[in-house]
Design a protein around this motif. Structure first.
Motif, PDB file in Angstrom:
ATOM      1  N   THR A  71      35.527  29.542  49.110  1.00  0.00           N
ATOM      2  CA  THR A  71      35.739  31.047  48.578  1.00  0.00           C
ATOM      3  C   THR A  71      35.592  32.044  49.864  1.00  0.00           C
ATOM      4  O   THR A  71      36.206  33.135  49.706  1.00  0.00           O
ATOM      5  CB  THR A  71      34.921  31.503  47.581  1.00  0.00           C
ATOM      6  OG1 THR A  71      33.560  31.172  47.788  1.00  0.00           O
ATOM      7  CG2 THR A  71      35.199  30.738  46.340  1.00  0.00           C
ATOM      8  N   ILE A 103      37.935  35.389  49.866  1.00  0.00           N
ATOM      9  CA  ILE A 103      37.435  36.737  49.765  1.00  0.00           C
ATOM     10  C   ILE A 103      37.801  37.410  51.144  1.00  0.00           C
ATOM     11  O   ILE A 103      38.241  38.821  50.904  1.00  0.00           O
ATOM     12  CB  ILE A 103      35.774  36.603  49.686  1.00  0.00           C
ATOM     13  CG1 ILE A 103      35.306  36.041  48.402  1.00  0.00           C
ATOM     14  CG2 ILE A 103      35.088  38.098  50.145  1.00  0.00           C
ATOM     15  CD1 ILE A 103      33.811  35.876  48.435  1.00  0.00           C
ATOM     16  N   GLN A 154      41.054  38.765  50.287  1.00  0.00           N
ATOM     17  CA  GLN A 154      41.205  39.601  49.291  1.00  0.00           C
ATOM     18  C   GLN A 154      40.808  40.983  49.745  1.00  0.00           C
ATOM     19  O   GLN A 154      41.670  42.161  49.459  1.00  0.00           O
ATOM     20  CB  GLN A 154      40.426  39.127  48.130  1.00  0.00           C
ATOM     21  CG  GLN A 154      40.649  39.909  46.689  1.00  0.00           C
ATOM     22  CD  GLN A 154      39.478  39.468  45.768  1.00  0.00           C
ATOM     23  OE1 GLN A 154      38.431  39.221  46.219  1.00  0.00           O
ATOM     24  NE2 GLN A 154      39.948  39.588  44.654  1.00  0.00           N
ATOM     25  N   ALA A 200      38.566  44.856  44.317  1.00  0.00           N
ATOM     26  CA  ALA A 200      38.563  43.315  44.579  1.00  0.00           C
ATOM     27  C   ALA A 200      37.765  42.504  43.612  1.00  0.00           C
ATOM     28  O   ALA A 200      38.450  41.490  43.033  1.00  0.00           O
ATOM     29  CB  ALA A 200      38.589  42.844  46.095  1.00  0.00           C
ATOM     30  N   TYR A 250      39.223  42.870  39.988  1.00  0.00           N
ATOM     31  CA  TYR A 250      40.234  41.878  39.839  1.00  0.00           C
ATOM     32  C   TYR A 250      40.110  40.629  39.665  1.00  0.00           C
ATOM     33  O   TYR A 250      40.363  39.794  38.702  1.00  0.00           O
ATOM     34  CB  TYR A 250      41.283  42.068  41.085  1.00  0.00           C
ATOM     35  CG  TYR A 250      42.248  43.470  40.821  1.00  0.00           C
ATOM     36  CD1 TYR A 250      42.771  43.888  39.596  1.00  0.00           C
ATOM     37  CD2 TYR A 250      42.640  44.035  41.785  1.00  0.00           C
ATOM     38  CE1 TYR A 250      43.560  44.959  39.609  1.00  0.00           C
ATOM     39  CE2 TYR A 250      43.361  45.316  41.838  1.00  0.00           C
ATOM     40  CZ  TYR A 250      43.525  45.640  40.570  1.00  0.00           C
ATOM     41  OH  TYR A 250      44.785  46.944  40.617  1.00  0.00           O
ATOM     42  N   ARG A 251      39.104  40.123  40.495  1.00  0.00           N
ATOM     43  CA  ARG A 251      38.861  38.600  40.394  1.00  0.00           C
ATOM     44  C   ARG A 251      38.009  38.603  39.014  1.00  0.00           C
ATOM     45  O   ARG A 251      38.568  37.336  38.440  1.00  0.00           O
ATOM     46  CB  ARG A 251      37.651  38.463  41.423  1.00  0.00           C
ATOM     47  CG  ARG A 251      36.926  37.103  41.285  1.00  0.00           C
ATOM     48  CD  ARG A 251      35.908  36.781  42.431  1.00  0.00           C
ATOM     49  NE  ARG A 251      34.912  35.643  42.202  1.00  0.00           N
ATOM     50  CZ  ARG A 251      34.232  35.006  43.131  1.00  0.00           C
ATOM     51  NH1 ARG A 251      33.981  35.704  44.309  1.00  0.00           N
ATOM     52  NH2 ARG A 251      33.693  33.793  42.757  1.00  0.00           N
ATOM     53  N   PHE A 271      46.876  38.373  48.823  1.00  0.00           N
ATOM     54  CA  PHE A 271      45.822  38.987  48.041  1.00  0.00           C
ATOM     55  C   PHE A 271      45.914  38.127  46.831  1.00  0.00           C
ATOM     56  O   PHE A 271      44.627  37.953  46.069  1.00  0.00           O
ATOM     57  CB  PHE A 271      45.965  40.398  47.826  1.00  0.00           C
ATOM     58  CG  PHE A 271      45.460  41.198  47.079  1.00  0.00           C
ATOM     59  CD1 PHE A 271      43.825  41.585  47.156  1.00  0.00           C
ATOM     60  CD2 PHE A 271      45.755  41.385  45.547  1.00  0.00           C
ATOM     61  CE1 PHE A 271      43.089  42.073  46.167  1.00  0.00           C
ATOM     62  CE2 PHE A 271      44.435  41.671  44.531  1.00  0.00           C
ATOM     63  CZ  PHE A 271      43.353  42.183  44.871  1.00  0.00           C
ATOM     64  N   TRP A 272      46.885  38.014  46.140  1.00  0.00           N
ATOM     65  CA  TRP A 272      47.004  37.718  44.607  1.00  0.00           C
ATOM     66  C   TRP A 272      46.800  36.191  44.671  1.00  0.00           C
ATOM     67  O   TRP A 272      46.010  35.537  43.691  1.00  0.00           O
ATOM     68  CB  TRP A 272      48.337  37.856  44.125  1.00  0.00           C
ATOM     69  CG  TRP A 272      48.299  39.388  43.625  1.00  0.00           C
ATOM     70  CD1 TRP A 272      49.258  40.318  44.368  1.00  0.00           C
ATOM     71  CD2 TRP A 272      47.629  40.094  42.814  1.00  0.00           C
ATOM     72  NE1 TRP A 272      49.030  41.684  43.642  1.00  0.00           N
ATOM     73  CE2 TRP A 272      48.004  41.584  42.995  1.00  0.00           C
ATOM     74  CE3 TRP A 272      46.698  39.820  41.986  1.00  0.00           C
ATOM     75  CZ2 TRP A 272      47.330  42.456  42.061  1.00  0.00           C
ATOM     76  CZ3 TRP A 272      46.113  40.878  41.172  1.00  0.00           C
ATOM     77  CH2 TRP A 272      46.458  41.991  41.119  1.00  0.00           C
ATOM     78  N   THR A 325      42.971  36.130  45.068  1.00  0.00           N
ATOM     79  CA  THR A 325      42.508  36.557  43.662  1.00  0.00           C
ATOM     80  C   THR A 325      42.439  35.338  42.603  1.00  0.00           C
ATOM     81  O   THR A 325      41.609  35.086  41.892  1.00  0.00           O
ATOM     82  CB  THR A 325      43.007  37.544  43.258  1.00  0.00           C
ATOM     83  OG1 THR A 325      42.775  38.625  44.322  1.00  0.00           O
ATOM     84  CG2 THR A 325      42.544  38.049  41.992  1.00  0.00           C
ATOM     85  N   LEU A 379      39.914  32.780  43.595  1.00  0.00           N
ATOM     86  CA  LEU A 379      38.631  33.240  43.207  1.00  0.00           C
ATOM     87  C   LEU A 379      38.331  33.357  41.746  1.00  0.00           C
ATOM     88  O   LEU A 379      37.312  32.893  41.331  1.00  0.00           O
ATOM     89  CB  LEU A 379      38.354  34.604  44.024  1.00  0.00           C
ATOM     90  CG  LEU A 379      38.213  34.564  45.556  1.00  0.00           C
ATOM     91  CD1 LEU A 379      38.539  35.997  46.020  1.00  0.00           C
ATOM     92  CD2 LEU A 379      36.979  33.896  46.114  1.00  0.00           C
ATOM     93  N   ALA A 380      39.393  33.491  41.072  1.00  0.00           N
ATOM     94  CA  ALA A 380      39.091  33.610  39.581  1.00  0.00           C
ATOM     95  C   ALA A 380      38.964  32.548  38.798  1.00  0.00           C
ATOM     96  O   ALA A 380      38.191  32.199  38.140  1.00  0.00           O
ATOM     97  CB  ALA A 380      40.375  34.470  39.102  1.00  0.00           C
TER      98      ALA A 380
END
Length: 298
Positions: free
Chosen positions: A17, A21, A24, A33, A36-37, A210-211, A214, A217-218
């Protein structure tokens, strides 16, 4: 899944991660950021559980505990740690965060009268020393203001406090998957409210990286890793589970070797070895001393 597999999965995912990060926050503010996560993590987890009908009705008391878990594990701790990262080198931040196992042991004793595992202190001493050696170059650079150090310590303490809240959640008979989903939902609400208060410029970044970061990370980084981490806490206790925070910088630097050309110095190799040795000290099984054979009459 064996508890050792949950522990290894936590270390591996959270080690990865760090790179996600960085990708992101290059495209959005820290506050947005993180929002959104956890908004994505909560929406995904709640939707899946609703579809498979594993989203039980919880009492107001149980939801109250999950609000606390969202406050401590899925919102404020991240805001504090990311604030520290704005002016502190990643190496020094890793050293501070690796104190989480010690914070878990101390807070568990102070707040819940949990007797820490007696191996935690030598293990953490080895682990923190190892992480310090891993990032020795960063430490020599300094570049840490007093507010940054306080943010880092505060974020680590808040994360530790969330570990203990998770034990209260277990004691309240909240299913782990459903509890995590609701706690992330409350964490996202707290983060969204904070963004509104801060007057954050709401926008949807156009960057594919970024996506991609994300999503990682999510789902693996939040839904899967926190499920495994809290499973370890429920089985082994918060003090021993917290040692994962010592090991994931080792994974992060291993990934950096491949992606960013990180060069392993003698100091870094010794540091990684000390971190792994601390893990061995903490989890090795005590040697079995064979009982002495009874002597017959002479």
């Amino acid at each position: 899944m064996p508890i050792a597999a949950h522990y290894v999965l936590t270390v591996l995912i959270w080690g990865l991660t760090w790179t996600a990060i960085r990708l992101q926050v290059e495209a959005a503010s820290v506050d947005l950021a993180v929002f959104y996560r956890f908004a994505m993590a909560a929406a995904t987890a709640l939707a899946v559980l609703a579809v498979v009908r594993r989203l039980p009705r919880l009492s107001p008391h149980q939801h109250g505990l999950l609000v606390l878990q969202g406050l401590t594990l899925y919102s404020v701790n991240f805001l504090l740690i990311y604030r520290a990262a704005e002016t502190m080198t990643s190496g020094l931040l890793a050293v501070v965060f690796s104190l989480a196992a010690l914070f878990n042991a101390f807070n568990g004793w102070l707040l819940m009268r949990l007797v820490p595992n007696r191996r935690i202190y030598p293990a953490v001493a080895l682990g923190v020393s190892g992480v310090a050696l891993l990032f020795w170059h960063d430490l020599n650079l300094g570049n840490a203001t007093l507010p940054a150090i306080l943010f880092a310590l505060g974020g680590t303490f808040w994360f530790s406090f969330g570990n203990l809240i998770s034990l209260r959640v277990r004691a309240a008979d909240v299913p782990l998957l459903a509890g995590n989903a609701w706690a992330m939902f409350y964490g996202a609400l707290i983060l969204g409210t904070w963004c509104l208060i801060q007057g954050v410029d709401w926008h949807l970044p156009a960057s594919d990286s970024f996506w991609g970061a994300t999503v990682f990370l999510a789902i693996p980084g939040s839904i899967v890793a926190f499920y495994s981490y809290l499973t370890v806490i429920r089985t082994l206790g918060a003090d021993r589970a917290g040692y994962a925070t010592v090991l994931f910088p080792v994974v992060a630097l291993s990934v950096s070797t491949w992606l960013e050309g990180f060069e392993w110095t003698v100091t870094a190799i010794i540091g990684a070895a000390l971190a792994l040795l601390g893990n061995y000290v903490l989890f090795r099984k005590p040697s079995q001393v064979p009982a002495a054979k009874a002597k017959g009459p002479v």
